[in-house]
Enzyme design. Structure first.
Site, PDB file in Angstrom:
ATOM      1  N   HIS A 219       0.821  -1.201   0.000  1.00 29.16           N
ATOM      2  CA  HIS A 219       0.000   0.000   0.000  1.00 29.16           C
ATOM      3  C   HIS A 219       0.861   1.259   0.000  1.00 29.16           C
ATOM      4  O   HIS A 219       0.654   2.179  -0.804  1.00 29.16           O
ATOM      5  CB  HIS A 219      -0.904  -0.024   1.248  1.00 29.16           C
ATOM      6  N   GLU A 220       1.826   1.305   0.897  1.00 27.13           N
ATOM      7  CA  GLU A 220       2.659   2.517   0.990  1.00 27.13           C
ATOM      8  C   GLU A 220       3.565   2.663  -0.221  1.00 27.13           C
ATOM      9  O   GLU A 220       3.838   3.794  -0.669  1.00 27.13           O
ATOM     10  CB  GLU A 220       3.477   2.504   2.289  1.00 27.13           C
TER      11      GLU A 220
ATOM     12  N   HIS B 192       1.844   4.561  -2.876  1.00 29.41           N
ATOM     13  CA  HIS B 192       1.930   6.012  -2.673  1.00 29.41           C
ATOM     14  C   HIS B 192       3.294   6.532  -3.091  1.00 29.41           C
ATOM     15  O   HIS B 192       3.404   7.575  -3.754  1.00 29.41           O
ATOM     16  CB  HIS B 192       1.663   6.378  -1.213  1.00 29.41           C
TER      17      HIS B 192
END
Lengths: 253, 108
Positions: free
Chosen positions: A132-133, A136
């Site tokens: 997920h990170e 980003h």
């Protein structure tokens, strides 16, 4: 920063605090209060206190395992390297204690992914937070993302991260008691992106919903660097295979 | 051009088309297509591409080549069917590799 909660898996984008004058009304803190160690850790690095009272070592081991074995993470790392943002574990990852049930975040100010060592205790969870990170970070690397002042950009990255990291998998949703079948994936992505924005910005629910609705169609279809929505490790492995063969692919199109 | 034709090969190797077809047809994928899009996946094109690929391997026909190219270009177009919300960079962020102590935001 984009954040992830342990139980509810809220992901938040963190952004640096604006300078505050004395006496001004309290400004947006962009979620930084959830990451108290961003401004200095409780235990000195390498101290006995750190090794006895924190999960830092376990976090580092799980992180290394995720980077080595998760096809999601490996693809993102390779794609970032190709884009000129090679990820170095010591520079771009930080294991810290965080508040509440947050699992992680991406700090655009320092180009770092924060992993909440006190809230990530299972490898599968670590794999998902890292993915997920990294999404980003990948967005930060390949696009001019205005994390701080453009809600649309924030919403877009959150939609993509919820969509592509496995956050909204059927199994994960069922474990949160969110039962749904037909097109439920999209509902989940939408609602998680909404919650992320509401958590880090002082904005009304209506406004946040409006922003998510505005960018949803575009951002839900943006599957970079996977080329598909990976619902399983096998999907991610196929996506990684495609990425490794991209030169041949585009040369013969 | 005569030269480029002999250098061309299918964008993916034939076994990749077959494995994508099998994966597309699997129960797992059919479930997730419904879970995501509310419909069944369309897997026939992978199968078609596999046979076209094998045909090209056998006799290097222009028709097979063009059929594969058309199919893959459609796939690429499908993946690009959106207007980006942000502007893509030409170079990575300048501070990505900066050491940490130079990177900290200034406190007031």
């Amino acid at each position: 920063m984009a954040q992830s909660r342990a139980e509810e898996d809220d992901y938040r984008n963190k952004q640096p605090m604006h300078e505050q004058q004395h006496g001004e009304p309290k400004q947006e803190d962009y979620g930084y209060s959830l990451y108290p160690e961003r401004s200095g850790s409780k235990y000195k690095q390498g101290s006995i206190g750190e090794s006895l009272f924190t999960f830092k070592h376990k976090c580092h081991i799980m992180l290394q395992f995720a980077m080595d074995t998760s096809p999601y993470a490996k693809l993102l790392l390779a794609a970032m390297r190709t884009s000129g943002c090679a990820v170095h574990k010591d520079r771009h990852f930080s294991c810290e204690d965080c508040d509440g049930t947050v699992s992680g975040g991406f700090d655009a100010a320092t180009s770092q992914i924060v992993l909440c060592q006190n809230n990530i205790h299972q490898q599968a969870h670590m794999n998902r937070v890292v993915t997920h990170e990294l999404i980003h970070a990948f967005d930060h690397c390949r696009a001019r993302v205005d994390w701080f002042t453009d809600f649309r950009h924030l919403a877009c990255s959150e939609i993509r991260a919820a969509n592509l990291s496995g956050d909204c998998s059927f199994v994960n949703e069922v474990s949160r008691f969110n039962f749904g079948l037909k097109e439920h994936h999209q509902e989940c992505v939408r609602s998680r992106a909404l919650r992320s924005i509401l958590a880090v910005r002082k904005v009304s629910r209506e406004e946040a919903e409006r922003v998510v609705d505005e960018v949803f169609d575009s951002c839900f279809r943006d599957h970079a660097p996977f080329g598909r929505i990976p619902h399983s490790k096998k999907d991610a492995k196929f996506a990684y295979r495609d990425f490794e063969n991209r030169d041949r692919y585009y040369a013969n199109l | 051009m005569a030269g480029s034709h002999s250098l061309w090969r299918p964008p993916r190797s034939c076994d990749v088309y077959w494995s994508e077809f099998k994966h597309c047809k699997s129960l797992f994928n059919r479930f997730h297509e419904y879970y995501t899009y509310g419909k069944s996946p369309d897997c026939q094109q992978w199968k078609q591409d596999y046979y076209t690929c094998k045909e090209w391997e056998k006799n290097h026909s222009t028709q097979a080549k063009e059929s594969l190219q058309e199919s893959e270009r459609k796939r690429v177009a499908e993946q690009r069917k959106f207007t980006p919300v942000w502007e893509l960079r030409k170079t990575p962020p300048a501070d990505w590799h900066l050491p940490l102590n130079q990177d900290k935001p200034q406190d007031s």
